[in-house]
Design a protein around this motif. Structure first.
Motif, PDB file in Angstrom:
ATOM      1  N   ASN A   2      36.623-115.931 -89.618  1.00  0.00           N
ATOM      2  CA  ASN A   2      35.821-114.802 -89.712  1.00  0.00           C
ATOM      3  C   ASN A   2      35.518-114.784 -91.505  1.00  0.00           C
ATOM      4  OD1 ASN A   2      33.910-113.346 -88.680  1.00  0.00           O
ATOM      5  ND2 ASN A   2      34.956-111.675 -88.164  1.00  0.00           N
ATOM      6  N   ARG A   4      34.226-112.563 -94.467  1.00  0.00           N
ATOM      7  CA  ARG A   4      33.952-111.142 -94.726  1.00  0.00           C
ATOM      8  C   ARG A   4      34.308-110.878 -96.059  1.00  0.00           C
ATOM      9  NH1 ARG A   4      32.000-111.796 -90.446  1.00  0.00           N
ATOM     10  NH2 ARG A   4      30.277-112.542 -91.700  1.00  0.00           N
ATOM     11  N   TRP A 115      33.366-101.484 -84.997  1.00  0.00           N
ATOM     12  CA  TRP A 115      32.737-102.628 -85.999  1.00  0.00           C
ATOM     13  C   TRP A 115      33.385-103.997 -85.602  1.00  0.00           C
ATOM     14  CZ3 TRP A 115      34.575-102.401 -91.844  1.00  0.00           C
ATOM     15  CH2 TRP A 115      33.641-103.304 -92.438  1.00  0.00           C
ATOM     16  N   LEU A 117      32.609-107.963 -86.205  1.00  0.00           N
ATOM     17  CA  LEU A 117      31.929-108.955 -86.762  1.00  0.00           C
ATOM     18  C   LEU A 117      32.471-110.269 -86.368  1.00  0.00           C
ATOM     19  CD1 LEU A 117      31.455-107.446 -90.489  1.00  0.00           C
ATOM     20  CD2 LEU A 117      30.252-107.214 -88.394  1.00  0.00           C
ATOM     21  N   ASP A 131      28.576-101.654 -84.958  1.00  0.00           N
ATOM     22  CA  ASP A 131      28.013-102.624 -86.113  1.00  0.00           C
ATOM     23  C   ASP A 131      28.538-104.025 -85.907  1.00  0.00           C
ATOM     24  OD1 ASP A 131      27.592-103.340 -88.674  1.00  0.00           O
ATOM     25  OD2 ASP A 131      28.497-101.853 -89.747  1.00  0.00           O
ATOM     26  N   ILE A 132      27.338-104.909 -85.776  1.00  0.00           N
ATOM     27  CA  ILE A 132      27.777-106.099 -85.359  1.00  0.00           C
ATOM     28  C   ILE A 132      26.961-107.173 -86.223  1.00  0.00           C
ATOM     29  CG2 ILE A 132      28.215-105.712 -82.990  1.00  0.00           C
ATOM     30  CD1 ILE A 132      25.369-106.725 -82.152  1.00  0.00           C
ATOM     31  N   ASP A 133      27.306-108.251 -86.339  1.00  0.00           N
ATOM     32  CA  ASP A 133      26.546-109.472 -87.252  1.00  0.00           C
ATOM     33  C   ASP A 133      25.329-109.742 -86.781  1.00  0.00           C
ATOM     34  OD1 ASP A 133      25.953-112.350 -88.147  1.00  0.00           O
ATOM     35  OD2 ASP A 133      27.703-111.812 -89.365  1.00  0.00           O
ATOM     36  N   TYR A 155      24.950-105.923 -89.446  1.00  0.00           N
ATOM     37  CA  TYR A 155      25.542-106.335 -90.563  1.00  0.00           C
ATOM     38  C   TYR A 155      24.854-107.649 -91.305  1.00  0.00           C
ATOM     39  CZ  TYR A 155      29.078-108.812 -93.488  1.00  0.00           C
ATOM     40  OH  TYR A 155      29.617-109.207 -94.684  1.00  0.00           O
ATOM     41  N   ASP A 218      26.525-106.040 -96.970  1.00  0.00           N
ATOM     42  CA  ASP A 218      27.666-105.975 -97.539  1.00  0.00           C
ATOM     43  C   ASP A 218      27.698-106.518 -98.876  1.00  0.00           C
ATOM     44  OD1 ASP A 218      30.474-105.996 -97.709  1.00  0.00           O
ATOM     45  OD2 ASP A 218      30.808-107.474 -96.339  1.00  0.00           O
TER      46      ASP A 218
END
Length: 334
Positions: A2, A4, A115, A117, A131-133, A155, A218
């Motif tokens: 991932n 981030r 959350w 991602l 809250d997702i990508d 996101y 972000d």
């Protein structure tokens, strides 16, 4: 796996950030290695989402410290009015007419959230907000979560270029600065609003067309990072306000991600906050103006366990949980 960016406060030394990254694989001694189960004993383990629409449990009803004006409608967590219906995708980026006043979702303090991602979204977590990508999930995922009564945040990396995104070739080399510290990511030159605005508008249009209710942008505090550009606080304020305007024109709520120093200036422009590790670094009081304004604070800690932060953050009205740094489905809520 991932990708981030974890933004630490400006006062922290680079060594602290490096240590955080190195130790992230062991996130917390109390966690196991499961990637698709809720850390709370009361939540069911990860499973394929049931086809019958669900609703948020009574325990997810916000306590609304610093209550908002207006009434929450059943099935629309934290909303003061119904969100705008996503229009078609034919509107050119950056030319959207402003949405009617009050049309967007306003998350209220105290809403529980998930959350995730990384990996296939585990839709079984019984919370009112996900809250997702935005790139990695299509409209069917958003629709399925809506059918369960959830609100869904999109996101989007709004402050740095990522080489793995499908639109990466639309960002000119001149916009790309220093590495963020995460593979394949470079800071944007946020001074170039004329070039970045239509590109961000296109991403926000994607979120809207998929039916998302809000945006989580972000990496929006490049001014206090080693970006490769001589950025000022005013550059960041202008850029972040531009993002807020783009979201609001599309009827979408938008959250301020970290950027603690600019909360007093940006509070009127943003509808909620997303914060990482304010408890670990003893900074949660700096985020509390959102609660006092009747706006949710969605908060996570990675390195400390819930018994070390939940009492304080719940008292502040935050929506808090412990997560693993790769932000898979695992969660341990307060």
């Amino acid at each position: 796996m991932n990708r981030r960016t974890r933004l630490l406060p400006a006062a922290l030394a680079l060594a602290t950030a490096t240590a955080l990254l190195v130790s992230s694989c062991s996130s917390s001694g109390s966690e196991d290695d499961q990637d698709s189960a809720d850390g709370s004993p009361s939540n069911s383990p990860a499973a394929t989402a049931p086809s019958t629409p669900g609703t948020p449990s009574a325990t997810d009803t916000p306590s609304t410290p610093g209550a908002t004006g207006g009434t929450t409608a059943p099935g629309t967590p934290g909303a003061t009015t119904a969100p705008a219906t996503p229009p078609g995708s034919s509107t050119p980026p950056g030319t959207t007419a402003p949405a009617p006043a009050g049309a967007r979702w306003q998350p209220a303090p105290g809403l529980a959230w998930q959350w995730q991602l990384g990996g296939t979204v585990d839709q079984s977590v019984d919370v009112p907000v996900y809250d997702i990508d935005g790139f990695e999930n299509d409209a069917s995922v958003v629709a399925a979560l809506h059918a369960k009564g959830r609100k869904v945040i999109c996101y989007i990396n709004a402050g740095s270029w990522e080489d793995f995104r499908p639109d990466s070739n639309t960002f000119a080399k001149a916009l790309q600065g220093s590495d963020t510290g995460w593979k394949g990511e470079k800071w944007f030159d946020i001074r170039k609003l004329d070039q970045l605005k239509p590109l961000m508008a296109a991403r926000f249009d994607m979120c809207r067309s998929k039916g998302f209710d809000a945006i989580e942008p972000d990496t929006i505090e490049a001014y206090n990072q080693n970006s490769g550009f001589p950025l000022t606080p005013d550059d960041q304020l202008a850029y972040n306000r531009m993002l807020a305007q783009l979201a609001h024109e599309r009827g979408l709520a938008i959250g301020l991600k970290n950027d603690l120093d600019q909360i007093p200036a940006l509070l009127p422009d943003f509808d909620f906050a997303v914060n990482e590790e304010c408890s670990q670094f003893d900074e949660c009081d700096r985020v509390s103006p959102f609660i006092k304004a009747g706006k949710a604070v969605f908060h996570v800690e990675y390195k400390i366990d819930t018994d070390q932060f939940c009492a304080k953050t719940k008292a502040l009205g935050f929506s808090s949980m412990q997560k693993k740094l790769d932000l898979n489905a695992w969660r341990k809520p307060c």
